[in-house]
Design a protein around this motif. Sequence first.
Motif, PDB file in Angstrom:
ATOM      1  N   GLU A 176       0.994  -1.293  -0.125  1.00  0.00           N
ATOM      2  CA  GLU A 176      -0.082   0.068   0.017  1.00  0.00           C
ATOM      3  C   GLU A 176       0.772   1.240  -0.023  1.00  0.00           C
ATOM      4  O   GLU A 176       0.400   2.407  -0.865  1.00  0.00           O
ATOM      5  CB  GLU A 176      -0.892   0.138   1.308  1.00  0.00           C
TER       6      GLU A 176
ATOM      7  N   THR B 142       2.457   1.565  -3.514  1.00  0.00           N
ATOM      8  CA  THR B 142       1.555   2.011  -4.251  1.00  0.00           C
ATOM      9  C   THR B 142       1.356   3.531  -4.332  1.00  0.00           C
ATOM     10  O   THR B 142       1.424   4.277  -5.375  1.00  0.00           O
ATOM     11  CB  THR B 142       0.224   1.436  -4.247  1.00  0.00           C
TER      12      THR B 142
ATOM     13  N   LYS C 248       2.161   6.398  -7.292  1.00  0.00           N
ATOM     14  CA  LYS C 248       1.435   7.677  -7.634  1.00  0.00           C
ATOM     15  C   LYS C 248       2.032   8.698  -7.535  1.00  0.00           C
ATOM     16  O   LYS C 248       1.601   9.778  -8.649  1.00  0.00           O
ATOM     17  CB  LYS C 248       0.168   7.698  -6.804  1.00  0.00           C
TER      18      LYS C 248
ATOM     19  N   ASP D 181      -0.338   7.674 -12.449  1.00  0.00           N
ATOM     20  CA  ASP D 181      -1.307   8.659 -11.757  1.00  0.00           C
ATOM     21  C   ASP D 181      -2.431   8.292 -12.091  1.00  0.00           C
ATOM     22  O   ASP D 181      -3.491   8.803 -11.137  1.00  0.00           O
ATOM     23  CB  ASP D 181      -0.793   9.939 -12.410  1.00  0.00           C
ATOM     24  N   LYS D 182      -2.882   7.406 -12.813  1.00  0.00           N
ATOM     25  CA  LYS D 182      -4.577   6.850 -12.759  1.00  0.00           C
ATOM     26  C   LYS D 182      -4.747   5.777 -12.091  1.00  0.00           C
ATOM     27  O   LYS D 182      -5.793   5.477 -12.110  1.00  0.00           O
ATOM     28  CB  LYS D 182      -4.507   6.714 -14.468  1.00  0.00           C
ATOM     29  N   LEU D 183      -3.690   5.030 -11.362  1.00  0.00           N
ATOM     30  CA  LEU D 183      -4.026   3.831 -10.982  1.00  0.00           C
ATOM     31  C   LEU D 183      -4.900   4.071  -9.445  1.00  0.00           C
ATOM     32  O   LEU D 183      -4.578   4.903  -8.702  1.00  0.00           O
ATOM     33  CB  LEU D 183      -2.899   3.284 -10.314  1.00  0.00           C
ATOM     34  N   ASN D 184      -5.734   3.066  -9.387  1.00  0.00           N
ATOM     35  CA  ASN D 184      -6.387   3.043  -8.062  1.00  0.00           C
ATOM     36  C   ASN D 184      -6.599   1.491  -7.454  1.00  0.00           C
ATOM     37  O   ASN D 184      -7.481   0.781  -7.665  1.00  0.00           O
ATOM     38  CB  ASN D 184      -8.052   3.521  -8.453  1.00  0.00           C
TER      39      ASN D 184
ATOM     40  N   THR E  94      -6.080  -1.223  -4.585  1.00  0.00           N
ATOM     41  CA  THR E  94      -6.200  -1.485  -3.214  1.00  0.00           C
ATOM     42  C   THR E  94      -5.445  -2.780  -3.010  1.00  0.00           C
ATOM     43  O   THR E  94      -5.040  -2.788  -1.716  1.00  0.00           O
ATOM     44  CB  THR E  94      -7.745  -1.790  -3.026  1.00  0.00           C
TER      45      THR E  94
ATOM     46  N   TYR F 152      -4.043  -6.841  -8.169  1.00  0.00           N
ATOM     47  CA  TYR F 152      -4.107  -6.259  -9.332  1.00  0.00           C
ATOM     48  C   TYR F 152      -2.877  -6.616 -10.378  1.00  0.00           C
ATOM     49  O   TYR F 152      -3.215  -6.698 -11.410  1.00  0.00           O
ATOM     50  CB  TYR F 152      -3.620  -4.546  -8.826  1.00  0.00           C
TER      51      TYR F 152
END
Length: 190
Positions: free
Chosen positions: A10, A13, A17, A65-68, A70, A75
Amino acid sequence: MIDYRQYNDEELTGLLKERDRMAFNTIYSRYASLLYRYAFNILKDEDECTDAVQDLFVWLWVNHDKLNITCLKAYLMAAVKYKLTRVILSSKRRTAILNQVFAMQSVAEEARMEEGIEIKELKAAIHDFVNTLPQRAREIYKLSREQYMSNKEIAARLGIAEKTVENQMTITLKKLKLHLGKMSFWSVFL
């Protein structure tokens, strides 16, 4: 200097970003070999697997920058599956790869079915044996193995000594092991 290996997925990630190259490198070193092995189990081609994994990580860096995300591992595994699907569809070896994947799935399913059949056969053999026991021994066995009662609980319920229950179970299990004979593998679990 910061040791990025200590960061959890986490945190990495979040840093990715922000376009943190060390976070990206840590993610790569943490997951590239896992993704490669997964890809190789399907494609069986080193170059195609390397390309698929590299393409995935390039995409990850470009789209940081578009990653979401969790759960990073899930993923990445989903992303590599998607990438492999595209590779297979465009591959000259498409039919061979798909046949191999279906064959592996078929073998795994067949093994599960055989295991299920063996368990059913074992249960049937045990059921047949239990039905041949004298009434009291059968009752003790069923209370112990089917209702999961302790020797003490069985003794109290039947109004007999706990030592009697213990002796009956010892005798019954020895007889059952002999009865199973050729299925001696299963007797280990009794």
